[in-house]
Design a protein around this motif. Structure first.
Motif, PDB file in Angstrom:
ATOM      1  N   ASP A 192       0.836  -1.215   0.000  1.00  0.00           N
ATOM      2  CA  ASP A 192       0.000   0.000   0.000  1.00  0.00           C
ATOM      3  C   ASP A 192       0.867   1.260   0.000  1.00  0.00           C
ATOM      4  OD1 ASP A 192      -2.292   1.612   0.169  1.00  0.00           O
ATOM      5  OD2 ASP A 192      -2.360   1.493   2.363  1.00  0.00           O
ATOM      6  N   HIS A 205      -4.823   5.720   6.880  1.00  0.00           N
ATOM      7  CA  HIS A 205      -5.903   4.938   7.489  1.00  0.00           C
ATOM      8  C   HIS A 205      -5.443   4.299   8.792  1.00  0.00           C
ATOM      9  CE1 HIS A 205      -4.526   0.814   5.964  1.00  0.00           C
ATOM     10  NE2 HIS A 205      -3.667   1.657   5.458  1.00  0.00           N
ATOM     11  N   HIS A 206      -4.562   5.000   9.511  1.00  0.00           N
ATOM     12  CA  HIS A 206      -4.103   4.497  10.813  1.00  0.00           C
ATOM     13  C   HIS A 206      -4.517   5.451  11.922  1.00  0.00           C
ATOM     14  CE1 HIS A 206      -1.415   2.412   7.987  1.00  0.00           C
ATOM     15  NE2 HIS A 206      -1.441   1.448   8.874  1.00  0.00           N
ATOM     16  N   ASP A 262      -3.524  -5.153   1.798  1.00  0.00           N
ATOM     17  CA  ASP A 262      -3.883  -4.668   3.141  1.00  0.00           C
ATOM     18  C   ASP A 262      -5.055  -5.451   3.743  1.00  0.00           C
ATOM     19  OD1 ASP A 262      -1.871  -2.867   3.567  1.00  0.00           O
ATOM     20  OD2 ASP A 262      -3.126  -1.075   3.569  1.00  0.00           O
ATOM     21  N   THR A 265      -5.067   2.672   2.152  1.00  0.00           N
ATOM     22  CA  THR A 265      -4.917   4.027   1.606  1.00  0.00           C
ATOM     23  C   THR A 265      -5.412   4.087   0.166  1.00  0.00           C
ATOM     24  OG1 THR A 265      -2.926   4.254   2.970  1.00  0.00           O
ATOM     25  CG2 THR A 265      -3.273   5.926   1.278  1.00  0.00           C
ATOM     26  N   ASP A 275      -0.212   6.614   3.931  1.00  0.00           N
ATOM     27  CA  ASP A 275      -0.219   5.330   4.633  1.00  0.00           C
ATOM     28  C   ASP A 275       0.451   5.371   6.007  1.00  0.00           C
ATOM     29  OD1 ASP A 275      -1.011   2.616   4.722  1.00  0.00           O
ATOM     30  OD2 ASP A 275       0.978   1.955   4.079  1.00  0.00           O
TER      31      ASP A 275
END
Ligand code: MN
Ligand code: MN
Length: 311
Positions: free
Chosen positions: A14, A96-97, A150, A119, A74
């Motif tokens: 990703d 996306h964390h 992912d 992502t 990411d």
């Protein structure tokens, strides 16, 4: 100077493919001078993907320099970025964390963060929002692969309907079959030939600050867990070495069996063993702790360990 679009160190699929796709979008559709970069050597899965879609490997960056304009993807964690990030101008973040804090800017920036699996899903939705759906096959292809990677082909509990839909749309655009593409990717990922024990332990590895403790959590996603689990002695030796070198308090190594959707935890000392047994409510059988259904560091591993370590 071109905007540098780049992901985290210890690059995964990703973090390589989303910058490729986003830099394409900025350059071709928005007229912005942008270039994708990578922060390290590609893993075998990513190599396979770029090779399959005949995409050039992004340029390697080893540090940020004064005056660099960067777009981060990411991750939002300064510790997962190349050195010198405080010298660079961050123009945006797509991630996306969990938000860890620490990055600072002089000026307003674009931030898009969503609690979804990948992502690349966010990037695809941003493209669609602007009516951009005429992607070259290879751009759709690498984004599809990022989502399959992912989500471990939708088996990870991080997977959302949004990711699934994005993958289906991208698969249609690039004319690839999701099952056979995933199979090839996971076979490439599972090939440990030419990798040292250290490589195996760091190919997908993150350091977490849990209270005052520093924990390294490494993951190896594979369809052939036995190949790694046959190396227990070497792995434990190397884990102890790493711990001493980097002064971390704990090192955990999860061999994730993609096909059986389970993880096998390897630790080097009783300290980690005790933490893990409490965290997962299960005792070690002989050498490893087998955790059915566990595949996601983000959702099923680090929060559980954090809870026990922080206390
Ligand atoms: Mn990543
Ligand atoms: Mn990701």
């Amino acid at each position: 100077m071109a905007l540098k679009v780049i992901g985290h160190i210890a690059p995964d699929t990703d973090t390589v493919c989303s910058p490729i796709a986003y830099a394409w979008f900025l350059k071709e559709k928005k007229g912005i001078d942008a270039e994708a970069y990578v922060s390290g050597t590609l893993n075998k899965e990513t190599q396979y993907i770029l090779d399959h879609f005949q995409v050039e490997i992004p340029l390697l960056l080893t540090k940020f320099n004064q005056g660099d304009q960067v777009f981060i993807m990411d991750t939002n964690n300064p510790d997962e970025l190349l050195p010198g990030i405080s010298n660079a101008t961050i123009k945006g973040i797509i991630d996306h964390h969990k938000l860890v804090g620490g990055l600072k800017t002089e000026e307003p920036l674009t931030i898009v963060m969503e609690p979804i699996a990948c992502t690349a899903t966010i990037v695809w939705n941003l493209m669609k929002r602007e009516g951009v759906t005429d992607l070259p096959k290879e751009i759709a292809g690498v984004m599809l692969c990022a989502i399959l990677s992912d989500t471990l082909k939708f088996t990870s509990p991080t997977t959302t309907d949004v990711d699934r839909l994005a993958a289906e749309e991208l698969a249609a655009l690039c004319g690839e079959d999701i099952d056979s593409l995933s199979e090839e990717m996971f076979a490439a990922k599972s090939d440990l030939s030419g990798m040292s024990t250290r490589d195996i332990l760091t190919v997908d590895s993150k350091i977490f600050e849990f209270g005052s403790k520093k924990a390294r959590i490494s993951v190896l996603e594979t369809t052939k867990p036995d190949n790694a689990l046959a190396m227990l002695e070497d792995l434990r030796f190397e884990m102890t070495q790493m711990k001493n070198e980097e002064h971390s308090d704990y090192v955990f190594f999860f061999v994730v069996d993609i096909l059986h959707t389970e993880a096998h935890l390897v630790v080097a000392t009783d300290e980690e063993k005790e933490i893990a047994e409490v965290a997962f409510g299960k005792v070690f059988d002989q050498e490893t702790l087998t955790l059915p259904g566990v595949v996601s560091r983000k959702k099923q591993i680090s929060p559980m360990l954090q809870k026990v370590i922080v206390g």
